[in-house]
Scaffold this motif. Structure first.
Motif, mmCIF file in Angstrom:
data_model
loop_
_atom_site.group_PDB
_atom_site.id
_atom_site.type_symbol
_atom_site.label_atom_id
_atom_site.label_comp_id
_atom_site.label_asym_id
_atom_site.label_seq_id
_atom_site.Cartn_x
_atom_site.Cartn_y
_atom_site.Cartn_z
ATOM 1 N N MET A 1 -10.334 3.193 -4.481
ATOM 2 C CA MET A 1 -9.694 3.633 -5.286
ATOM 3 C C MET A 1 -9.111 2.675 -4.318
ATOM 4 O O MET A 1 -8.893 2.818 -2.892
ATOM 5 C CB MET A 1 -9.449 4.392 -5.449
ATOM 6 C CG MET A 1 -7.732 3.977 -6.147
ATOM 7 S SD MET A 1 -7.774 3.838 -7.996
ATOM 8 C CE MET A 1 -8.703 4.797 -9.024
ATOM 9 N N ASN A 2 -7.983 1.341 -4.100
ATOM 10 C CA ASN A 2 -7.500 1.022 -3.756
ATOM 11 C C ASN A 2 -5.989 1.162 -4.549
ATOM 12 O O ASN A 2 -5.670 1.464 -5.576
ATOM 13 C CB ASN A 2 -7.537 -0.617 -3.459
ATOM 14 C CG ASN A 2 -7.791 -1.676 -2.535
ATOM 15 O OD1 ASN A 2 -6.511 -1.282 -2.152
ATOM 16 N ND2 ASN A 2 -9.028 -2.054 -1.874
ATOM 17 N N THR B 1 -4.406 -1.637 0.243
ATOM 18 C CA THR B 1 -4.328 -0.761 0.846
ATOM 19 C C THR B 1 -5.157 -1.190 2.335
ATOM 20 O O THR B 1 -5.666 -2.162 2.634
ATOM 21 C CB THR B 1 -5.319 0.836 0.601
ATOM 22 O OG1 THR B 1 -4.912 0.427 -0.323
ATOM 23 C CG2 THR B 1 -5.483 1.675 1.229
ATOM 24 N N PRO B 2 -4.099 -1.512 3.700
ATOM 25 C CA PRO B 2 -3.251 0.029 4.053
ATOM 26 C C PRO B 2 -1.902 -0.811 4.018
ATOM 27 O O PRO B 2 -1.099 -0.375 4.048
ATOM 28 C CB PRO B 2 -4.052 0.471 5.683
ATOM 29 C CG PRO B 2 -4.329 -0.833 6.099
ATOM 30 C CD PRO B 2 -4.974 -1.898 5.306
ATOM 31 N N HIS B 3 -1.357 -1.834 3.899
ATOM 32 C CA HIS B 3 -0.797 -3.262 4.078
ATOM 33 C C HIS B 3 0.354 -2.542 2.853
ATOM 34 O O HIS B 3 1.822 -2.044 2.817
ATOM 35 C CB HIS B 3 -0.555 -4.043 4.237
ATOM 36 C CG HIS B 3 -1.648 -4.732 5.195
ATOM 37 N ND1 HIS B 3 -1.565 -4.603 6.372
ATOM 38 C CD2 HIS B 3 -2.892 -5.019 5.556
ATOM 39 C CE1 HIS B 3 -2.423 -4.767 7.387
ATOM 40 N NE2 HIS B 3 -3.081 -5.404 6.779
ATOM 41 N N ALA B 4 -0.339 -1.822 1.429
ATOM 42 C CA ALA B 4 0.533 -1.607 0.720
ATOM 43 C C ALA B 4 1.198 -0.574 1.124
ATOM 44 O O ALA B 4 2.204 -0.195 0.179
ATOM 45 C CB ALA B 4 0.018 -1.345 -1.104
ATOM 46 N N VAL B 5 0.595 0.548 1.102
ATOM 47 C CA VAL B 5 0.853 1.654 1.861
ATOM 48 C C VAL B 5 2.275 1.397 2.744
ATOM 49 O O VAL B 5 3.394 1.804 2.259
ATOM 50 C CB VAL B 5 0.308 2.732 2.661
ATOM 51 C CG1 VAL B 5 1.262 3.585 2.671
ATOM 52 C CG2 VAL B 5 -1.065 2.700 1.378
ATOM 53 N N ARG B 6 2.310 0.970 3.804
ATOM 54 C CA ARG B 6 3.268 0.488 5.110
ATOM 55 C C ARG B 6 4.262 -0.100 4.505
ATOM 56 O O ARG B 6 5.346 0.108 4.533
ATOM 57 C CB ARG B 6 2.653 -0.468 5.541
ATOM 58 C CG ARG B 6 3.492 -0.490 6.624
ATOM 59 C CD ARG B 6 3.073 -1.737 7.931
ATOM 60 N NE ARG B 6 1.847 -0.732 8.455
ATOM 61 C CZ ARG B 6 0.407 -1.610 8.469
ATOM 62 N NH1 ARG B 6 0.479 -2.583 7.895
ATOM 63 N NH2 ARG B 6 -0.475 -0.326 8.887
ATOM 64 N N HIS B 7 4.079 -0.801 3.567
ATOM 65 C CA HIS B 7 4.912 -1.705 2.432
ATOM 66 C C HIS B 7 6.096 -0.372 1.679
ATOM 67 O O HIS B 7 7.418 -0.798 1.922
ATOM 68 C CB HIS B 7 4.835 -3.214 1.269
ATOM 69 C CG HIS B 7 6.039 -3.871 1.721
ATOM 70 N ND1 HIS B 7 6.489 -4.638 1.372
ATOM 71 C CD2 HIS B 7 6.287 -3.751 -0.204
ATOM 72 C CE1 HIS B 7 7.220 -5.446 0.937
ATOM 73 N NE2 HIS B 7 7.033 -4.792 -0.394
ATOM 74 N N GLU C 1 -14.864 3.682 0.927
ATOM 75 C CA GLU C 1 -15.145 2.622 0.510
ATOM 76 C C GLU C 1 -13.902 1.606 -0.575
ATOM 77 O O GLU C 1 -14.497 0.772 -1.227
ATOM 78 C CB GLU C 1 -15.702 2.815 -0.742
ATOM 79 C CG GLU C 1 -15.434 3.398 -1.909
ATOM 80 C CD GLU C 1 -15.221 4.647 -2.017
ATOM 81 O OE1 GLU C 1 -14.746 5.270 -2.696
ATOM 82 O OE2 GLU C 1 -15.575 5.500 -0.912
ATOM 83 N N ALA C 2 -13.024 2.005 0.382
ATOM 84 C CA ALA C 2 -11.587 1.110 -0.222
ATOM 85 C C ALA C 2 -12.354 -0.191 -0.607
ATOM 86 O O ALA C 2 -11.971 -0.923 0.287
ATOM 87 C CB ALA C 2 -10.337 1.692 0.349
ATOM 88 N N THR C 3 -11.725 -1.186 -1.449
ATOM 89 C CA THR C 3 -12.700 -2.530 -1.420
ATOM 90 C C THR C 3 -10.705 -3.830 -1.193
ATOM 91 O O THR C 3 -9.564 -3.867 -2.403
ATOM 92 C CB THR C 3 -12.527 -3.000 -3.275
ATOM 93 O OG1 THR C 3 -13.572 -1.885 -3.382
ATOM 94 C CG2 THR C 3 -13.221 -4.176 -2.598
ATOM 95 N N PRO C 4 -10.880 -4.212 -0.195
ATOM 96 C CA PRO C 4 -9.690 -4.774 0.454
ATOM 97 C C PRO C 4 -9.704 -6.168 -1.029
ATOM 98 O O PRO C 4 -10.554 -7.051 -1.464
ATOM 99 C CB PRO C 4 -10.159 -5.701 1.441
ATOM 100 C CG PRO C 4 -11.352 -5.285 2.170
ATOM 101 C CD PRO C 4 -11.943 -4.641 0.870
ATOM 102 N N PHE C 5 -9.086 -7.534 -1.515
ATOM 103 C CA PHE C 5 -8.749 -8.566 -1.630
ATOM 104 C C PHE C 5 -9.948 -9.255 -1.411
ATOM 105 O O PHE C 5 -10.668 -9.368 -0.431
ATOM 106 C CB PHE C 5 -7.549 -9.235 -1.137
ATOM 107 C CG PHE C 5 -6.318 -9.102 -2.080
ATOM 108 C CD1 PHE C 5 -6.504 -9.303 -3.351
ATOM 109 C CD2 PHE C 5 -5.414 -7.932 -1.339
ATOM 110 C CE1 PHE C 5 -5.323 -8.424 -4.160
ATOM 111 C CE2 PHE C 5 -4.549 -7.885 -2.452
ATOM 112 C CZ PHE C 5 -4.118 -7.726 -3.465
ATOM 113 N N GLY C 6 -10.525 -10.152 -2.517
ATOM 114 C CA GLY C 6 -11.635 -11.156 -2.154
ATOM 115 C C GLY C 6 -13.062 -10.762 -1.823
ATOM 116 O O GLY C 6 -13.987 -11.166 -1.363
ATOM 117 N N LYS C 7 -13.202 -9.105 -1.999
ATOM 118 C CA LYS C 7 -14.588 -8.128 -1.993
ATOM 119 C C LYS C 7 -15.057 -7.888 -3.861
ATOM 120 O O LYS C 7 -14.491 -7.130 -3.816
ATOM 121 C CB LYS C 7 -14.477 -6.943 -1.634
ATOM 122 C CG LYS C 7 -14.389 -8.466 0.226
ATOM 123 C CD LYS C 7 -14.945 -7.049 1.701
ATOM 124 C CE LYS C 7 -15.232 -7.428 2.829
ATOM 125 N NZ LYS C 7 -15.366 -6.402 3.368
#
Lengths: 260, 346
Positions: B1-2, B88-94, B338-344
């Protein structure tokens, strides 16, 4: 046990003062719960000490200067605990802690054994003495509010207020707090005098005139402020100066009482 | 989950653009419904304020969620949205930075926290907030509170009006029933008077050399007009004097004020001198009970507050970083690493 209670109170006030200094140094101006709890614990410990002294002497525990100072600092702390949060006078604890701590340390350094004989178990005499000291407690807190007023007024006049300015109460509220505390002190002192008259308490001429001087000083302050003759600043200076004078005179009065 | 965050704000888009993407309160339910229909989006919270339009979504595939969001916005506004996006994690920080006011136009402003709370409440009510989003937003509120109490990021006022209000508050306490006199009906005095009115000032007297102008301004702000020749008559009863006349000489001097102050019986007087050249002699600030602030000193306090806030940013960021770590630990404990970042691929 009595010594432990006293040391405990001193440590609590020291914590309160130290925490305030640390918080101010770190740029935090809301001493908050810790400061309040430390003050409350200090007052509790002093109350414990005073109750032990009272039980031991079967009289109000104000038999020597050390006990008087402890009773006084206990009164100041207690009045702060009641009015500080009620009037939302944030930072008042920060200003009260050093005064209470100073009185407590002086009391600890004084010899505590010599007790004067004039507090023979007589409820009116004890009422007179206890009310006088609680009145001075109210004057003490008025002095604290006066200092806060002068700091805040200085900030406003400087036109370049430091960060503490945002956390000190408005000068009008401080001015109102000073007036109310002086009124409380004045009423208690008057009641204490009345109790002294009922008890037919014989005091030395010096003590009588010193007490009367303090009473008239505060009466003058009240009349001046009621008539609009004193500005907020003058009121703050007058209450602070009057209490400092009373503090200086306290050992003199005490000495005179001992020789009466 | 992202966790996905995508949107546009005051730094990326001009108000002309932002207003086209803004979502009104009444449209929020529909918008959340549409967002949840995007493939891979399990939950959504939509934040729409005058400075930002942002989506926070829990998603199995952030890339698809982003494309879906882009399409919905383009469909609404009729133009391509200049979106930024974080996972994640930048969205959380944002979100933690947004809720704490670090991403606001006026750094440290506190209104944004209420707006974030409102956005979250709307999503929760519409059943659009999933467990990670509930946890994320509850955590964001705690972060904002902690940043506010542990630092000075909200310290001090940042505009002339708010400086005047704060100073008046520090002199008089409550401003309810305080009386204001405006000398010279300029625009900046009007704005300052309105700021004071917003804090409870009831009575405003306007005095201007041209009486008609005074009457017009008095009518506009609900005050009372007074002929300029008689302004001294109302002096005994006022608490705040805002002066911005075009007089070539000083109209408030110690000589003039001294007899007037006697009528005030020790009550404090706050003089706000907004005129250039100044209307008030600086030495009146030395008089007992008089507090004089000119335009420079007001601006200085506003900029001083902003400086203090800017200096606090690093402390706020490090506090936020600790909280981001805490939130990510919770996410790992629930969903695994297993959080999936963009582009994957999800």
């Amino acid at each position: 046990m009595e010594r432990i209670a006293l040391l405990l109170a001193t440590i609590c006030y020291l914590f309160s003062f130290g925490h305030t200094l640390f918080a101010l140094g770190a740029g935090r101006f809301q001493p908050g719960r810790f400061n309040f709890i430390a003050m409350a614990m200090g007052a509790l410990s002093q109350g414990w000490y005073l109750s032990m002294r009272g039980a031991a002497e079967h009289a109000c525990p104000i038999g020597n200067l050390a006990e008087i100072l402890i009773f006084l600092s206990w009164s100041i702390a207690l009045i702060y605990l009641v009015i500080g949060p009620a009037y939302r006078l944030s930072l008042m604890g920060a200003f009260t802690a050093p005064m209470v701590l100073l009185l407590q340390i002086v009391a600890l350094l004084l010899p505590g054994e010599i007790r004067h004989g004039f507090f023979r178990p007589n409820p009116w005499v004890e009422t007179h003495a206890a009310l006088s000291i609680v009145a001075y407690g109210a004057y003490g807190l008025a002095c604290v509010a006066g200092f806060m007023f002068m700091v805040q007024e200085g900030q406003l006049k400087s036109r370049r207020p430091a960060p503490i300015f945002h956390h000190l109460p408005p000068i009008s509220i401080l001015s109102e707090a000073i007036k109310r505390l002086v009124w409380i002190g004045f009423l208690l002192l008057s009641l204490s005098f009345a109790a002294g008259f009922i008890a037919r308490l014989m005091v030395s001429g010096g003590k009588f005139w010193f007490s009367l001087l303090i009473w008239f000083l505060y009466a003058g302050i009240l009349v001046g402020s009621k008539q609009g003759l004193l500005s907020g600043r003058q009121l703050a200076i007058a209450t602070s100066a009057a209490f400092l004078l009373a503090l200086i005179l306290l050992p003199v009065i005490e000495k005179l009482s001992a020789h009466a | 989950m992202n966790i996905l965050c995508a949107g546009l704000n005051h730094r990326m888009a001009h108000i002309d653009v932002r207003e086209r993407f803004a979502v009104r309160e009444t449209e929020m339910g529909d918008m959340l419904g549409r967002l949840r229909e995007i493939e891979g989006v399990t939950g959504a919270v939509m934040l729409s304020t005058c400075n930002r339009v942002e989506l926070y979504a829990s998603s199995l595939c952030p890339l698809r969620a982003l494309e879906g969001f882009r399409l919905i916005l383009a469909d609404r506004a009729g133009l391509e949205a200049p979106l930024y996006h974080h996972d994640t994690p930048h969205a959380v920080r944002h979100l933690f930075r947004v809720a704490s006011g670090l991403d606001s136009m006026v750094i440290g402003e506190t209104e944004i926290l209420g707006q974030v709370k409102k956005a979250y409440a709307a999503a929760a009510e519409a059943g659009a907030a999933t467990r990670p989003l509930h946890k994320l937003f509850q955590h964001a509120f705690r972060v904002a509170k902690s940043v506010r109490t542990a630092t000075q990021i909200t310290s001090g006022p940042t505009s002339i009006g708010s400086v005047a209000v704060e100073l008046a508050g520090k002199i008089f306490g409550s401003l309810v029933d305080r009386r204001v006199m405006i000398l010279g009906a300029g625009e900046i005095s009007e704005r300052t008077a309105r700021s004071l009115q917003s804090r409870g000032v009831r009575s405003v007297i306007v005095s201007n050399r041209t009486y008609e102008r005074a009457a017009a301004l008095a009518a506009e702000i609900g005050g009372m007009a007074l002929h300029f020749d008689h302004w001294e008559k109302g002096f005994a009863d006022i608490d705040i004097l805002i002066s911005s006349t075009n007089a070539p000489h000083m109209i408030l001097t110690p000589e003039k004020l001294e007899p007037l102050l006697k009528l005030r019986r020790g009550a404090p007087l706050f003089v706000i001198d907004l005129a250039v050249p100044r209307d008030a002699d600086p030495s009146i600030n030395e008089m007992d009970g008089v507090f004089l602030y000119d335009i420079d000193s007001l601006e200085q306090i506003a900029s001083q507050s902003l400086d203090v806030r800017r200096q606090e940013v690093d402390r706020c960021e490090s506090l936020i970083e600790q909280h981001v770590g805490g939130f990510l630990s919770w996410m790992r404990s629930i969903h695994g690493p297993e959080a999936t970042p963009f582009g994957k691929k999800a």
